[in-house]
Design a protein around this motif. Structure first.
Motif, PDB file in Angstrom:
ATOM      1  N   GLU B  84    -105.125 -42.136  18.874  1.00 47.95           N
ATOM      2  CA  GLU B  84    -104.497 -42.957  17.856  1.00 47.95           C
ATOM      3  C   GLU B  84    -103.759 -42.050  16.887  1.00 47.95           C
ATOM      4  N   ILE B  85    -102.731 -42.617  16.264  1.00 43.36           N
ATOM      5  CA  ILE B  85    -101.908 -41.827  15.357  1.00 43.36           C
ATOM      6  C   ILE B  85    -101.800 -42.528  14.015  1.00 43.36           C
ATOM      7  N   GLY B  86    -101.599 -41.725  13.021  1.00 46.21           N
ATOM      8  CA  GLY B  86    -101.383 -42.283  11.699  1.00 46.21           C
ATOM      9  C   GLY B  86     -99.910 -42.372  11.401  1.00 46.21           C
ATOM     10  N   PHE B  87     -99.589 -42.764  10.192  1.00 44.73           N
ATOM     11  CA  PHE B  87     -98.196 -42.968   9.844  1.00 44.73           C
ATOM     12  C   PHE B  87     -97.425 -41.659   9.864  1.00 44.73           C
ATOM     13  N   GLU B  88     -98.102 -40.585   9.469  1.00 47.78           N
ATOM     14  CA  GLU B  88     -97.371 -39.321   9.421  1.00 47.78           C
ATOM     15  C   GLU B  88     -96.894 -38.904  10.803  1.00 47.78           C
ATOM     16  N   GLU B  89     -97.805 -39.029  11.797  1.00 47.93           N
ATOM     17  CA  GLU B  89     -97.398 -38.636  13.147  1.00 47.93           C
ATOM     18  C   GLU B  89     -96.290 -39.545  13.667  1.00 47.93           C
ATOM     19  N   PHE B  90     -96.433 -40.840  13.353  1.00 47.77           N
ATOM     20  CA  PHE B  90     -95.402 -41.815  13.753  1.00 47.77           C
ATOM     21  C   PHE B  90     -94.039 -41.377  13.232  1.00 47.77           C
ATOM     22  N   LEU B  91     -94.045 -41.000  11.959  1.00 43.60           N
ATOM     23  CA  LEU B  91     -92.789 -40.603  11.341  1.00 43.60           C
ATOM     24  C   LEU B  91     -92.237 -39.324  11.947  1.00 43.60           C
ATOM     25  N   VAL B  92     -93.159 -38.407  12.219  1.00 42.33           N
ATOM     26  CA  VAL B  92     -92.691 -37.131  12.783  1.00 42.33           C
ATOM     27  C   VAL B  92     -92.033 -37.355  14.141  1.00 42.33           C
ATOM     28  N   VAL B  93     -92.643 -38.210  14.949  1.00 48.47           N
ATOM     29  CA  VAL B  93     -92.037 -38.470  16.260  1.00 48.47           C
ATOM     30  C   VAL B  93     -90.678 -39.129  16.090  1.00 48.47           C
ATOM     31  N   MET B  94     -90.603 -40.083  15.148  1.00 50.07           N
ATOM     32  CA  MET B  94     -89.328 -40.757  14.905  1.00 50.07           C
ATOM     33  C   MET B  94     -88.250 -39.800  14.427  1.00 50.07           C
ATOM     34  N   SER B  95     -88.686 -38.760  13.732  1.00 47.03           N
ATOM     35  CA  SER B  95     -87.678 -37.879  13.158  1.00 47.03           C
ATOM     36  C   SER B  95     -86.908 -37.100  14.210  1.00 47.03           C
ATOM     37  N   HIS B  96     -87.428 -37.085  15.418  1.00 41.16           N
ATOM     38  CA  HIS B  96     -86.666 -36.437  16.485  1.00 41.16           C
ATOM     39  C   HIS B  96     -85.365 -37.155  16.755  1.00 41.16           C
ATOM     40  N   PHE B  97     -85.283 -38.421  16.316  1.00 39.87           N
ATOM     41  CA  PHE B  97     -84.088 -39.198  16.619  1.00 39.87           C
ATOM     42  C   PHE B  97     -83.158 -39.314  15.441  1.00 39.87           C
ATOM     43  N   ARG B  98     -83.396 -38.485  14.462  1.00 45.28           N
ATOM     44  CA  ARG B  98     -82.522 -38.550  13.321  1.00 45.28           C
ATOM     45  C   ARG B  98     -81.221 -37.836  13.632  1.00 45.28           C
ATOM     46  N   PRO B  99     -80.086 -38.406  13.232  1.00 44.10           N
ATOM     47  CA  PRO B  99     -78.822 -37.742  13.517  1.00 44.10           C
ATOM     48  C   PRO B  99     -78.685 -36.482  12.668  1.00 44.10           C
ATOM     49  N   PRO B 100     -78.021 -35.470  13.201  1.00 45.69           N
ATOM     50  CA  PRO B 100     -77.823 -34.263  12.398  1.00 45.69           C
ATOM     51  C   PRO B 100     -76.859 -34.552  11.266  1.00 45.69           C
ATOM     52  N   SER B 101     -77.087 -33.881  10.152  1.00 46.58           N
ATOM     53  CA  SER B 101     -76.221 -34.168   9.015  1.00 46.58           C
ATOM     54  C   SER B 101     -74.867 -33.502   9.223  1.00 46.58           C
ATOM     55  N   LEU B 102     -73.930 -33.918   8.411  1.00 44.72           N
ATOM     56  CA  LEU B 102     -72.549 -33.530   8.644  1.00 44.72           C
ATOM     57  C   LEU B 102     -72.336 -32.035   8.445  1.00 44.72           C
ATOM     58  N   HIS B 103     -72.955 -31.516   7.393  1.00 39.28           N
ATOM     59  CA  HIS B 103     -72.675 -30.120   7.089  1.00 39.28           C
ATOM     60  C   HIS B 103     -73.817 -29.266   7.577  1.00 39.28           C
ATOM     61  N   MET B 104     -73.611 -28.743   8.754  1.00 37.40           N
ATOM     62  CA  MET B 104     -74.683 -27.924   9.327  1.00 37.40           C
ATOM     63  C   MET B 104     -74.073 -26.677   9.878  1.00 37.40           C
ATOM     64  N   THR B 105     -74.799 -25.618   9.747  1.00 42.38           N
ATOM     65  CA  THR B 105     -74.292 -24.387  10.347  1.00 42.38           C
ATOM     66  C   THR B 105     -74.540 -24.441  11.849  1.00 42.38           C
ATOM     67  N   GLN B 106     -73.986 -23.487  12.513  1.00 44.07           N
ATOM     68  CA  GLN B 106     -74.125 -23.458  13.966  1.00 44.07           C
ATOM     69  C   GLN B 106     -75.578 -23.268  14.380  1.00 44.07           C
ATOM     70  N   GLU B 107     -76.303 -22.414  13.629  1.00 42.33           N
ATOM     71  CA  GLU B 107     -77.700 -22.177  14.015  1.00 42.33           C
ATOM     72  C   GLU B 107     -78.535 -23.418  13.807  1.00 42.33           C
ATOM     73  N   GLN B 108     -78.254 -24.123  12.699  1.00 39.70           N
ATOM     74  CA  GLN B 108     -79.024 -25.342  12.458  1.00 39.70           C
ATOM     75  C   GLN B 108     -78.775 -26.348  13.555  1.00 39.70           C
ATOM     76  N   ARG B 109     -77.493 -26.447  13.945  1.00 42.90           N
ATOM     77  CA  ARG B 109     -77.164 -27.394  15.001  1.00 42.90           C
ATOM     78  C   ARG B 109     -77.875 -27.004  16.290  1.00 42.90           C
ATOM     79  N   GLU B 110     -77.905 -25.704  16.535  1.00 41.63           N
ATOM     80  CA  GLU B 110     -78.561 -25.216  17.743  1.00 41.63           C
ATOM     81  C   GLU B 110     -80.046 -25.546  17.726  1.00 41.63           C
ATOM     82  N   SER B 111     -80.665 -25.389  16.566  1.00 38.88           N
ATOM     83  CA  SER B 111     -82.096 -25.661  16.500  1.00 38.88           C
ATOM     84  C   SER B 111     -82.377 -27.150  16.633  1.00 38.88           C
TER      85      SER B 111
END
Lengths: 756, 216
Positions: B84-111
């Protein structure tokens, strides 16, 4: 487009110069001929009159004319063919001179040629033909749009639909009103002699000049290969703004006669916009569905299949034009709607025909359009007004830049993947004007200002095509804009695309809102359950997309391997990784047989057999301007090919069997062949294939992916030692699939071809 | 930051926001959804997921649900699964689907790319051994085709074989006949999907407004 030219053609400058000289002479001759036609026709007339007279007056018998000249009755088709021939020879000429075509886009060169031709015609005192609007809209434009619509990348288009619509509708409206309004202001400046141009005329002019032109955009963007997103943004905008242009044009033209526009009219205009666009799409969709439905029944008359595609689409365009709906949107909707179902139904050859003909027609159309544009520039009466023209050009640029910047600011709030400033620059810079603006201007009835407008329109077209068209390529390189990635048709990417679709749909469900993916998924399911059953013939209707993709890829591979005689030239990845390396080692190396449906097999078999029977096959890849040269062609000599063909025929009849109930495997990219002598000493116990199906203690025969040194699985017996020599010889020949093919002759061959 | 209506535990949110990159409003919406799914309990279990009707017709439903309970996706370098998971884990998994922000360096985009591809990799690598074997890949293809009525097992197998062959060709290039390709490692996976542009494709829109009444 021109990238491949130099590598193949001799860059001998003298040769190139000769060709150019020849072409020029030919052009001169052609136009002297067509110019002198009138003189001869006149002569002919008098001659005939005279002879008629003579026969009437005197009863003498005239000598039987051995050779007579009667140009009149073939005049029209003759001239049309001559023009098209000229256009294509010009196109040919450009590619012979590699240096020029690398720097200057083809559209510029063609307009230049048109200028030359027009100048020439005028110099000899003839009246040059102008780009007739009827000719343009009914004959020259549809092939280009159909080609674009049929091969529209649907995924990219629908993902960016919102952005494209905003650019197309709001952007064009902004352009039209800004240019129109500001021009009116400019016209009020004293001393510009433009006081007679009233607001409505200015707005009309603005609406003509504001639309981005799909023909010009295609011509230029095709050559610079930028990434798909930017390409679809600019191109999609140029297609969808047709509805806006149509409505605005008719609205302002109607009311420029009346003189005033009331609020009711404006509201009606808005309603009209929706009617025009949605109606156009509806008409196109109906014809598209009809076309798809028709293609379901064409399995017995394959030859006419391509015609259905073309005719239904053309009818869609014409039907939309009848009601003054947007013909372009209708054509796009028809192509988009028809394509998935038609492609599932028609044969491979018909598919190639459709593709080829569309590319061919659109190429010819585009060439003709640009040449005519050049000719019309020289021909038409011009009314040059410095203020008007210069301010038009400047205003076009300014309004485009402002429009894109402003709209992107708003759009970026709603987009997941934002548009960077670099993207915005390319979108703004790619707003080219073209022949549609010219033809619309030509249709104007108010001749007073018509010529002034036309001059300004032509100037803007020239400016955008020449200046922007020529500089966009170095700018793209300078700004390091992402280019189009090579589409290798990877099965992995297809798998992951589908996986990602389902994954994102699932996550959206969990998140609890109906997003983009959810609706796409619903549409797909609706399509699968209801629509496909009606529109796709036979069992293909239930075939999942992954499997059709896989089959398509395999067929492509099969054809490529059969046609090439030289493995070293194959463009695919040559690696010696084979199925052995992947299969988990087990005591019994059984491999499952992918059972393809019978009809599929038939098709694949037919293709393989058909290719064997021809002496030369060419595999061409398709792009608008460039038919890439078959890399194998240079090196496959007649003799070697014939020898290989004979060998291959023999082999295929021996080795290929139907995987009905055998344990034999036919996985992908498997190369199957054995040394020649083993054929004749065929021994049941040795060969893994046999009438008795049994678990195979010896690992099956050579399987390798295009490898130069196929592996012998088990070294047993002296026979194997002879193998290496044979291998070298047989390196040339690869088969991509072990399929049954009884060979060109249906009878069993004496050597023991076997079928199970 | 931002005007939050009566949302309890705002200080909790700031931790979560920092960890996952969501805004407070988005976290609020997701919290509401979490409570809706778990019937106001503290933790989510697998059967809660299985109650979502729209998810039922998804061919890879099982993998998606598993991904939520996979400790490798919790960004804590853990392994194995939880019940079973709590809200924090739920959120962490969801955060994988967050779009990258507009201003990102190349390394950030790579990561960001690596992270998303890692998530996909974990979904395929069901036995946690760090490689995707042929069996696992076959299973994946079968799942994808499971909705089609005319599924022929052999076609799925040959597609998976073809795909595997392609990966091996791309990653290994040249292999001796008696070498064995163990499976797709994460590095090979990265190389394979190099041109896939996953950072722009694997995103969903996280709303700042509550629309959870629409979809159960």
């Amino acid at each position: 487009m021109a990238v491949f030219g130099p590598t193949r053609r001799s860059s001998n400058p003298r040769f190139a110069g000769l060709i150019c000289g020849f072409l020029l002479v030919f052009v001169v001759f052609v136009f002297a001929a067509s110019a002198s036609r009138d003189a001869v026709a006149g002569n002919n007339e008098t001659l005939r009159n005279d002879s008629h007279h003579q026969t009437n007056s005197t009863a003498h018998k005239k000598a039987f004319p051995v050779l007579s000249f009667n140009y009149d009755h073939v005049r029209k088709p003759f001239e049309i063919s001559l023009w098209i021939l000229l256009a294509l020879l010009m196109k040919l000429g450009f590619h012979i001179i590699p240096t020029v075509s690398n720097v200057v886009p083809e559209s510029c060169l063609l307009i230049f040629v048109g200028l030359l031709v027009g100048g020439f015609i005028k110099a000899i005192g003839e009246e040059a033909p102008i780009l007739d609007s009827k000719l343009f809209f009914l004959y020259l434009l549809p092939p280009i749009i159909l080609d674009a619509g049929y091969f529209l990348p649907i995924r990219a288009f629908t993902e960016n639909m919102g952005t494209i619509l905003v650019f197309a509708v709001v952007g064009t409206l902004w352009n039209a009103f800004f240019i129109g309004g500001t021009m009116y202001g400019v016209c009020q400046i004293r001393g510009a002699e433009l006081a007679s141009v009233d607001l409505l005329s200015c707005l009309l002019f603005g609406s003509i000049i504001s639309a981005v032109d799909p023909v010009a955009v295609l011509a230029v963007f095709e050559e610079i290969h930028i990434n798909e997103l930017l390409h679809i943004l600019v191109f999609g905008e140029s297609l969808l703004n047709d509805a806006v242009t149509v409505v605005l044009y008719h609205l302002f033209e109607e009311f420029s006669h009346a003189g005033t526009v009331t609020l009711v009219d404006a509201l009606l205009g808005v309603v009209c916009f929706f009617v025009v666009s949605l109606g156009g799409i509806l008409v196109g969709a109906i014809y598209g569905l009809l076309g798809a439905f028709t293609s379901r029944f064409t399995s017995h008359t394959r030859v006419i299949e391509p015609l259905f595609v073309f005719l239904y689409s053309y009818m869609a365009y014409l039907s939309a034009e009848v009601f003054h709906l947007s013909g372009i949107m209708s054509l796009i909707a028809c192509g988009v709607m028809m394509r998935p179902y038609v492609e599932a139904n028609i044969s491979h050859k018909s598919y190639t025909t459709v593709k080829y003909f569309l590319k061919m027609w659109s190429s010819v159309s585009e060439t003709l359009i640009f040449i005519f544009l050049g000719v019309s520039t020289v021909a038409g009466p011009h009314a040059w007004n410095w203020t008007f023209v210069i301010s038009t050009v400047i205003l076009c640029l300014v309004s485009r830049v402002l429009g894109v910047l402003g709209l992107t600011y708003i759009i970026n709030k709603f987009r997941i993947v934002k548009l960077t400033p670099k993207d915005q620059f390319i979108v703004a810079y790619g707003g080219l004007r073209g022949a549609i603006a010219f033809s619309l201007g030509f249709l104007l009835t108010n001749s007073k200002m018509k010529y002034m407008f036309l001059t300004a329109i032509i100037t803007v077209i020239f400016f955008t095509v020449y200046v922007q068209g020529m500089t966009i390529r170095p700018l793209v390189e300078l700004l390091a804009v992402k280019r189009k990635k090579e589409n290798k048709g990877s099965i992995n990417e297809e798998i992951h695309t589908q996986f990602l679709d389902h994954l994102l749909t699932g996550i959206e469900c969990i998140c609890g809102h109906y997003g983009h993916h959810h609706w796409k998924d619903k549409l797909n399911r609706f399509n699968k359950t209801y629509v496909k059953k009606w529109l796709i013939a036979g069992e293909r209707s239930t075939e999942p997309q992954l499997i059709s993709f896989y089959n398509k890829m395999e067929m492509k591979q099969a054809m490529m391997l059969v046609e090439s005689g030289n493995a070293a030239k194959l463009p695919t990845i040559v690696s010696s990784v084979s199925m052995q390396n992947i299969q988990p080692r087990g005591p019994a190396r059984r491999r499952a047989i992918p059972s393809i449906s019978k009809s599929r097999e038939e098709e694949i078999r037919k293709i393989l057999r058909g290719n064997l029977q021809k002496t030369r096959q060419r595999l061409r890849s398709y792009s608008r301007h460039d038919l890439l040269i078959d890399p194998f062609e240079d090196n496959v000599s007649e003799v070697r090919f014939r020898r290989q063909r004979v060998e291959m025929e023999r082999r295929m009849s021996h080795y290929l069997t139907v995987p009905a109930n055998r344990q034999e495997t036919t996985p992908v990219r498997k190369v199957c062949f054995e040394p020649e002598h083993q054929v004749y000493t065929y021994d049941d116990s040795e060969s893994p294939r046999g009438p008795t199906v049994q678990p195979n203690p010896i690992p099956p025969d050579a399987v390798s992916l295009l490898s130069e040194s196929p592996q012998r699985p088990n070294q047993s017996g002296a026979q194997r030692t002879k193998v290496p020599d044979e291998q070298e010889e047989q390196d040339q020949l690869k088969l991509s699939r072990c399929l049954s093919d009884p060979g060109p002759n249906k009878e069993e061959e004496g050597d023991g071809s076997f079928r199970s | 930051m931002g005007a939050l209506q009566s949302s309890p535990g705002q200080h909790e949110y700031s931790d979560l926001a920092e960890k996952t990159g969501f805004s407070f409003r988005q976290i609020g919406v997701l919290h509401t959804r979490f409570k809706q799914l778990s019937h106001n309990e503290e933790t989510l279990r697998r059967d809660h997921f299985n109650e979502i009707p729209d998810l039922a017709c998804n061919p890879i439903r099982a993998q998606i649900v598993e991904a939520f309970f996979d400790r490798r996706n919790f960004r804590e370098n853990g392994e194995g699964t939880v019940q079973e998971i709590g809200f924090e884990e739920f959120l962490v998994v969801m955060s994988h689907f967050r779009p990258p922000s507009l201003h990102m360096t190349q390394e950030q985009r790579e990561s960001v790319r690596r992270e998303k591809l890692r998530f996909l990799f974990n979904m395929h690598d069901t036995d946690n051994d760090g490689t995707i074997t042929l069996e696992e890949y076959r299973h994946l293809v079968e799942e994808l085709l499971s909705l089609s009525e005319t599924l022929e097992k052999n076609t799925a197998k040959s597609i998976a074989d073809a795909a595997m062959l392609e990966v091996a060709s791309i990653s290994m290039g040249h292999m001796e006949p008696d070498e064995f390709y163990e499976g797709i490692t994460f590095e090979h996976f990265l190389k394979l999907l190099n041109g896939f542009e996953i950072e722009s494709r694997m995103n969903i829109r996280f709303l700042r407004m509550d629309t959870t009444t629409l979809c159960k």
